[in-house]
Design a protein around this motif. Sequence first.
Motif, short mmCIF file in Angstrom:
data_model
loop_
_atom_site.label_atom_id
_atom_site.label_comp_id
_atom_site.label_asym_id
_atom_site.label_seq_id
_atom_site.Cartn_x
_atom_site.Cartn_y
_atom_site.Cartn_z
N GLU A 1 0.82 -1.20 0.00
CA GLU A 1 0.00 0.00 0.00
C GLU A 1 0.86 1.26 0.00
OE1 GLU A 1 -2.66 -0.56 3.30
OE2 GLU A 1 -3.43 -2.43 2.45
N LYS A 2 2.02 1.19 0.68
CA LYS A 2 2.94 2.33 0.64
C LYS A 2 3.44 2.58 -0.78
CE LYS A 2 7.25 2.04 1.85
NZ LYS A 2 8.51 1.87 2.62
N ASN A 3 3.77 1.49 -1.49
CA ASN A 3 4.24 1.63 -2.87
C ASN A 3 3.13 2.06 -3.82
OD1 ASN A 3 6.90 0.95 -2.29
ND2 ASN A 3 6.51 -1.25 -2.49
N LEU A 4 1.89 1.67 -3.54
CA LEU A 4 0.77 2.14 -4.35
C LEU A 4 0.63 3.65 -4.23
CD1 LEU A 4 -2.05 -0.54 -3.78
CD2 LEU A 4 -0.67 -0.18 -5.83
N ARG A 5 0.80 4.16 -3.01
CA ARG A 5 0.73 5.62 -2.81
C ARG A 5 1.87 6.31 -3.54
NH1 ARG A 5 -1.09 4.13 2.68
NH2 ARG A 5 -3.25 4.80 2.90
N LYS A 6 3.03 5.63 -3.59
CA LYS A 6 4.17 6.23 -4.28
C LYS A 6 3.91 6.36 -5.78
CE LYS A 6 7.87 4.77 -1.16
NZ LYS A 6 9.09 3.94 -1.02
N LEU B 1 -1.43 6.66 -6.67
CA LEU B 1 -2.78 6.24 -6.34
C LEU B 1 -3.16 6.73 -4.94
CD1 LEU B 1 -2.83 2.53 -7.63
CD2 LEU B 1 -3.76 4.56 -8.75
N GLU B 2 -4.43 7.00 -4.76
CA GLU B 2 -4.92 7.45 -3.46
C GLU B 2 -5.73 6.32 -2.83
OE1 GLU B 2 -7.04 11.03 -4.24
OE2 GLU B 2 -5.25 12.11 -4.94
N LEU B 3 -5.47 6.05 -1.55
CA LEU B 3 -6.07 4.92 -0.84
C LEU B 3 -6.88 5.41 0.34
CD1 LEU B 3 -3.85 3.51 -2.54
CD2 LEU B 3 -3.44 1.99 -0.59
N GLU B 4 -7.95 4.69 0.62
CA GLU B 4 -8.77 4.96 1.80
C GLU B 4 -9.18 3.61 2.38
OE1 GLU B 4 -11.84 8.42 2.32
OE2 GLU B 4 -12.94 6.67 1.58
N VAL C 1 -5.67 0.97 -13.24
CA VAL C 1 -5.37 0.65 -11.85
C VAL C 1 -4.89 -0.79 -11.72
CG1 VAL C 1 -6.33 0.44 -9.52
CG2 VAL C 1 -6.95 2.39 -10.95
N TYR C 2 -5.53 -1.70 -12.44
CA TYR C 2 -5.10 -3.11 -12.35
C TYR C 2 -3.69 -3.27 -12.91
CZ TYR C 2 -4.98 -8.14 -12.80
OH TYR C 2 -4.61 -9.45 -12.69
N TYR C 3 -3.36 -2.52 -13.94
CA TYR C 3 -2.00 -2.57 -14.48
C TYR C 3 -0.99 -2.16 -13.42
CZ TYR C 3 2.05 -1.30 -17.31
OH TYR C 3 3.32 -1.20 -17.81
N ILE C 4 -1.31 -1.11 -12.67
CA ILE C 4 -0.40 -0.68 -11.60
C ILE C 4 -0.33 -1.72 -10.49
CG2 ILE C 4 -0.01 1.10 -9.83
CD1 ILE C 4 -1.43 3.09 -11.69
#
Length: 889
Positions: free
Chosen positions: A81-86, A89-92, A193-196
Amino acid sequence: MWNWEKVNKHIDYSFQMSEQSLSSRETSFLINEETMFQKNQQSKDSIFFRDGIRQIDFVLSYVDDIKKDAELKAERRKEFEKNLRKTGLELEIEDKRDSEDGRTYFVKIHAPWEVLVTYAEVLGIKMPIKESDIPRPKHTPISYVLGPVRLPLSVKYPRPEYFTAQFSRHRQELFLIEDQATFFPSSSRNRIVYYILSRCPFGIEDGKKRFGIERLLNSNTYSSAYPLHDGQYWKPSEPPNPTNERYTLHQNWARFSYFYKEQPLDLIKNYYGEKIGIYFVFLGFYTEMLFFAAVVGLACFIYGLLSMEHNTSSTEICDPEIGGQMIMCPLCDQVCDYWRLNSTCLASKFSHLFDNESTVFFAIFMGIWVTLFLEFWKQRQARLEYEWDLVDFEEEQQQLQLRPEFEAMCKHRKLNAVTKEMEPYMPLYTRIPWYCLSGATVTLWMSLVVTSMVAVIVYRLSVFATFASFMESDASLKQVKSFLTPQITTSLTGSCLNFIVILILNFFYEKISAWITKMEIPRTYQEYESSLTLKMFLFQFVNFYSSCFYVAFFKGKFVGYPGKYTYLFNEWRSEECDPGGCLIELTTQLTIIMTGKQIFGNIKEAIYPLALNWWRRRKARTNSEKLYSRWEQDHDLESFGPLGLFYEYLETVTQFGFVTLFVASFPLAPLLALINNIVEIRVDAWKLTTQYRRTVASKAHSIGVWQDILYGMAVLSVATNAFIVAFTSDIIPRLVYYYAYSTNATQPMTGYVNNSLSVFLIADFPNHTAPSEKRDFITCRYRDYRYPPDDENKYFHNMQFWHVLAAKMTFIIVMEHVVFLVKFLLAWMIPDVPKDVVERIKREKLMTIKILHDFELNKLKENLGINSNEFAKHVMIEENKAQLAKSTI
């Protein structure tokens, strides 16, 4: 081919920029966000973050696992999730205390504009630059007759046609961006998003970099990953939610009352992606083509029905003075008695329904029909490529992406000649044992199918004597007319038993084939699906068609004759055909297997996800006071899975085999397939719209390897139908008698039944085969062309046998050559790409180049300012480039 260097640069850039921009203030906002949110202010149908602005593009869910590797999984999720934010992407995160079941966490993901434009360029997504001036195809005069089946234009064409170009961040002004929130459709958003997610790392383990959501799902670090449906299927969305395409699909596509309507294909493509869209285009086109085959097949059936009472053969069989006086030899040893030919009266009449003069015509017609179907499908596919912007499409990246299982098992690395990067590599010698195991497993299971078929044959042979002794002990020599002869009775029960065995074997083989394919460790998802397709199709072919091949080409062909029968395992006498031939039994076998499979398949597809979803919701709804949110509702739906579409194609191709391979024996097969497909389209639409989570959108420009399988079956069907007409049907012996052996000029077919039955002297029966009870007649009849017992060539094949055999072989050669010649001419005459589509493609390419040319000139003019000489020079260069591009088109 994908430019991996470009892809990696974009990913590295995203990581660097996000690390710089993620300030402590933003981090604290993410931490304290939950306290700022009032749960009771959110609608359960909302597809937005808590702020009501950022749309949810993807959802991950997980449950705390306290039993095994809990700390490792938590660490993986934290890093992922940290790398997704990098990446931007925005997470909640929704805490488990707010979920219905009180145990599931939900991670909601939103892709902001910068992420979308970056990866739209990476993936080469085409976006509109100008509304197209090419008019849509106009309806022909006959299309107005089809008015009731048409959908409203707003549903059929939900968006205008545009000229498109691959998106570029540096040319954003070129594209028709009215609103950044709606510019990229939801299908493109979830694809990005799925690609990421599929390439995002989550740590280093055993010295190797681990990445990808699929690996996390396989290890149960996350329990599911899915894009959200855009609303409820039973009601339209209310603002601020976007237009509810799911509701529109349900209203105009998934309702059974709309079975006669065309499909909203563009809307399906927009919502589910091109890969699922093209499946429904294929299924719809196949169903439309089946209509013509069904009409002709029904006409042939009606002809057989109308001519049934006037058929000379069945009239003679039913006549007490002809068929009633013919004593037939026993159908099994010792326990079976002699019987009169007229006991098969009704069976002979029913046999005429499918074995008459129209059989030859229909076999030839279906050989031509299958060619037209495949050629017109190529045209439909080409038209679809243009309409859906797939002309320059290259294979989907996620199909070429390395499977996590492959990377985990690889201990070697090798330089990729295309990307010039070191990639995981598995030497062939490490795979050979698994390939051998795979081949042995497939061979074993196909042998098991053949063994089960032999077991069913033994069953029929074993119970035949019981049926025969029960049904014929008192009435066999009386002049009775019954449809339930021992042959028909054992055929019906044997076919039902065979169908049950087919379903059982198919259930277990599906599990084993998937396991074996995984053990082969395919490199990419495309290799995995191709390997599984080969295994499943080979098995399905043997499983579903072997019994039909046996009845069509082997049963009754190697029986021998009374006194010298052939035996199976030296114990059971080989099965004989009915005096009217084996065609009626082939029809029975085909009807039971084909109809049973279609009914079972539709019930399973409808009930299985419905029952699972009901049970999942029942377990989940433990806290009724909690908000049952959109992401929780979709979480409780069944997952379509990466192989969901594979099984849909497999089912359709299997049905195609029934319709083409054995259709000469059953002209109503296309009609049954047509009815099934009309229901199948709505069942598939209903389950995708209401019972399954939304699938990740992916592209495809064709039906892939299934098209090659269809071509192979089309060629094989010409041979099988020719052999069915020649060797299983009774039409060739009748024609030989009509033209060469008939002595009645006014009624040429009179005497055919007597001519087709040979005579056997009862005294020549061996002691172990003759019925125990003595009779006062000295001869019996059997189906063959042999010399009578008083001839010097006693019981050898007579000249008529060789004449009939020569006629059969001549018919096969002539029919195959005629059909293949017509197939070749049709394939040559019908272009793969229609002329109007070629012209439209050229026009669109030309207009796209012109628009890009004008855009670059205007941009250049702005950059150069008032330097007119310099500008003129650049204009000349750009115009020369445009002329060169135009000439290449």
